[in-house]
Design a protein around this motif. Structure first.
Motif, PDB file in Angstrom:
ATOM      1  N   MET A  78     -42.244 -35.991  14.168  1.00  8.45           N
ATOM      2  CA  MET A  78     -41.069 -36.627  13.617  1.00  8.45           C
ATOM      3  C   MET A  78     -41.385 -38.093  13.375  1.00  8.45           C
ATOM      4  SD  MET A  78     -37.386 -37.119  15.429  1.00  8.45           S
ATOM      5  CE  MET A  78     -36.031 -37.654  14.427  1.00  8.45           C
ATOM      6  N   LYS A  79     -40.813 -38.646  12.291  1.00  6.72           N
ATOM      7  CA  LYS A  79     -40.988 -40.071  12.006  1.00  6.72           C
ATOM      8  C   LYS A  79     -39.640 -40.778  12.089  1.00  6.72           C
ATOM      9  CE  LYS A  79     -45.163 -39.889   9.250  1.00  6.72           C
ATOM     10  NZ  LYS A  79     -45.822 -40.396   8.051  1.00  6.72           N
ATOM     11  N   ILE A  80     -39.667 -41.943  12.755  1.00 11.06           N
ATOM     12  CA  ILE A  80     -38.477 -42.775  12.855  1.00 11.06           C
ATOM     13  C   ILE A  80     -38.813 -44.158  12.314  1.00 11.06           C
ATOM     14  CG2 ILE A  80     -37.562 -41.491  14.819  1.00 11.06           C
ATOM     15  CD1 ILE A  80     -38.427 -43.809  16.625  1.00 11.06           C
ATOM     16  N   ALA A  81     -37.805 -44.819  11.748  1.00 12.07           N
ATOM     17  CA  ALA A  81     -37.985 -46.165  11.198  1.00 12.07           C
ATOM     18  C   ALA A  81     -37.056 -47.123  11.927  1.00 12.07           C
ATOM     19  CB  ALA A  81     -37.688 -46.177   9.699  1.00 12.07           C
ATOM     20  N   LEU A  82     -37.538 -48.359  12.089  1.00 13.59           N
ATOM     21  CA  LEU A  82     -36.754 -49.401  12.735  1.00 13.59           C
ATOM     22  C   LEU A  82     -36.843 -50.670  11.897  1.00 13.59           C
ATOM     23  CD1 LEU A  82     -38.679 -47.791  15.057  1.00 13.59           C
ATOM     24  CD2 LEU A  82     -36.963 -48.873  16.483  1.00 13.59           C
ATOM     25  N   PRO A  83     -35.702 -51.217  11.426  1.00 16.08           N
ATOM     26  CA  PRO A  83     -35.726 -52.494  10.716  1.00 16.08           C
ATOM     27  C   PRO A  83     -36.198 -53.564  11.706  1.00 16.08           C
ATOM     28  CG  PRO A  83     -33.511 -51.535  10.700  1.00 16.08           C
ATOM     29  CD  PRO A  83     -34.363 -50.688  11.562  1.00 16.08           C
ATOM     30  N   SER A  84     -37.232 -54.310  11.340  1.00 17.25           N
ATOM     31  CA  SER A  84     -37.934 -55.131  12.322  1.00 17.25           C
ATOM     32  C   SER A  84     -38.102 -56.582  11.920  1.00 17.25           C
ATOM     33  CB  SER A  84     -39.333 -54.545  12.548  1.00 17.25           C
ATOM     34  OG  SER A  84     -39.274 -53.163  12.817  1.00 17.25           O
ATOM     35  N   ARG A  85     -38.195 -57.413  12.964  1.00 15.64           N
ATOM     36  CA  ARG A  85     -38.535 -58.831  12.836  1.00 15.64           C
ATOM     37  C   ARG A  85     -39.148 -59.227  14.180  1.00 15.64           C
ATOM     38  NH1 ARG A  85     -37.015 -62.665   9.308  1.00 15.64           N
ATOM     39  NH2 ARG A  85     -35.383 -61.330   8.483  1.00 15.64           N
ATOM     40  N   ASP A 114     -39.909 -40.560   1.491  1.00 17.59           N
ATOM     41  CA  ASP A 114     -41.189 -40.064   0.978  1.00 17.59           C
ATOM     42  C   ASP A 114     -42.284 -40.109   2.045  1.00 17.59           C
ATOM     43  OD1 ASP A 114     -40.029 -39.566  -1.475  1.00 17.59           O
ATOM     44  OD2 ASP A 114     -40.956 -41.288  -2.484  1.00 17.59           O
ATOM     45  N   LYS A 115     -42.140 -40.990   3.018  1.00 21.47           N
ATOM     46  CA  LYS A 115     -43.104 -41.081   4.119  1.00 21.47           C
ATOM     47  C   LYS A 115     -42.773 -40.098   5.236  1.00 21.47           C
ATOM     48  CE  LYS A 115     -45.269 -45.378   3.366  1.00 21.47           C
ATOM     49  NZ  LYS A 115     -46.664 -45.051   3.240  1.00 21.47           N
ATOM     50  N   GLY A 116     -41.657 -39.382   5.093  1.00 26.54           N
ATOM     51  CA  GLY A 116     -41.291 -38.377   6.079  1.00 26.54           C
ATOM     52  C   GLY A 116     -40.348 -38.855   7.167  1.00 26.54           C
ATOM     53  N   VAL A 117     -39.765 -40.043   7.001  1.00 26.88           N
ATOM     54  CA  VAL A 117     -38.831 -40.566   7.992  1.00 26.88           C
ATOM     55  C   VAL A 117     -37.542 -39.749   7.963  1.00 26.88           C
ATOM     56  CG1 VAL A 117     -37.386 -42.560   8.600  1.00 26.88           C
ATOM     57  CG2 VAL A 117     -39.785 -42.903   7.925  1.00 26.88           C
ATOM     58  N   SER A 118     -37.072 -39.358   9.151  1.00 25.29           N
ATOM     59  CA  SER A 118     -35.821 -38.596   9.222  1.00 25.29           C
ATOM     60  C   SER A 118     -34.771 -39.278  10.094  1.00 25.29           C
ATOM     61  CB  SER A 118     -36.088 -37.183   9.750  1.00 25.29           C
ATOM     62  OG  SER A 118     -36.695 -37.236  11.025  1.00 25.29           O
ATOM     63  N   LEU A 119     -35.122 -40.410  10.720  1.00 20.41           N
ATOM     64  CA  LEU A 119     -34.189 -41.115  11.587  1.00 20.41           C
ATOM     65  C   LEU A 119     -34.447 -42.608  11.507  1.00 20.41           C
ATOM     66  CD1 LEU A 119     -32.064 -41.046  13.976  1.00 20.41           C
ATOM     67  CD2 LEU A 119     -34.049 -41.062  15.489  1.00 20.41           C
ATOM     68  N   MET A 120     -33.365 -43.398  11.469  1.00 17.55           N
ATOM     69  CA  MET A 120     -33.486 -44.852  11.548  1.00 17.55           C
ATOM     70  C   MET A 120     -32.689 -45.334  12.748  1.00 17.55           C
ATOM     71  SD  MET A 120     -32.756 -47.948   8.894  1.00 17.55           S
ATOM     72  CE  MET A 120     -34.199 -47.490   7.937  1.00 17.55           C
ATOM     73  N   LEU A 121     -33.349 -46.114  13.591  1.00 24.03           N
ATOM     74  CA  LEU A 121     -32.703 -46.778  14.713  1.00 24.03           C
ATOM     75  C   LEU A 121     -32.482 -48.215  14.282  1.00 24.03           C
ATOM     76  CD1 LEU A 121     -34.935 -45.397  17.610  1.00 24.03           C
ATOM     77  CD2 LEU A 121     -32.744 -44.502  16.795  1.00 24.03           C
ATOM     78  N   ALA A 122     -31.239 -48.621  14.116  1.00 21.73           N
ATOM     79  CA  ALA A 122     -30.932 -49.908  13.498  1.00 21.73           C
ATOM     80  C   ALA A 122     -29.935 -50.706  14.324  1.00 21.73           C
ATOM     81  CB  ALA A 122     -30.365 -49.677  12.095  1.00 21.73           C
ATOM     82  N   GLY A 123     -29.834 -51.980  13.982  1.00 22.19           N
ATOM     83  CA  GLY A 123     -28.819 -52.854  14.563  1.00 22.19           C
ATOM     84  C   GLY A 123     -27.548 -52.696  13.756  1.00 22.19           C
TER      85      GLY A 123
END
Length: 118
Positions: free
Chosen positions: A1-8, A58-67
């Protein structure tokens, strides 16, 4: 599974649409381990009007953990097959670990004070 996180600076960026980059983790759900990490530059402009949802999908992300995130961005991500969990903050790996432990759930809060809303 791929997850994405908006980051700084290796932290969840409090504002999805203006994050520095997106961190994408490939996760093994059985072992609850991060297998790999990738960073994707944030597109210029507002996140909900950019092509970031398509890029991540397109990269296969299925979840975003965000603020914080506006409703428009949530809809765009959901329409691209990406579930969104809002209300996250802190170190990226710590947030990911807490999600894997099942202690993070969506806050349901939407940001209403930025230029992406109609």
């Amino acid at each position: 599974m791929k997850i994405a996180l908006p980051s700084r600076d290796n932290l969840i960026d409090d504002h999805f649409g203006h994050c520095e980059y997106f961190t994408v983790y490939t996760i093994d759900l059985n072992s609850k381990e991060i297998l790999s990490e990738e960073t994707i530059p944030s597109p210029a402009g507002c996140g909900c009007k950019s092509n970031i949802a398509k890029i991540l999908a397109d990269k296969g992300v299925s979840l975003m953990l965000a603020g914080n995130m506006g409703g428009g961005a949530v809809n765009v991500l959901n329409n691209s097959g990406i579930e969104v969990i809002r209300g996250c903050s802190g170190d990226l790996k710590t947030v990911s670990a807490k999600w894997l432990e099942g202690v993070i759930s969506d806050s349901g809060d939407s940001c209403h004070q930025h230029e992406c809303h109609d």
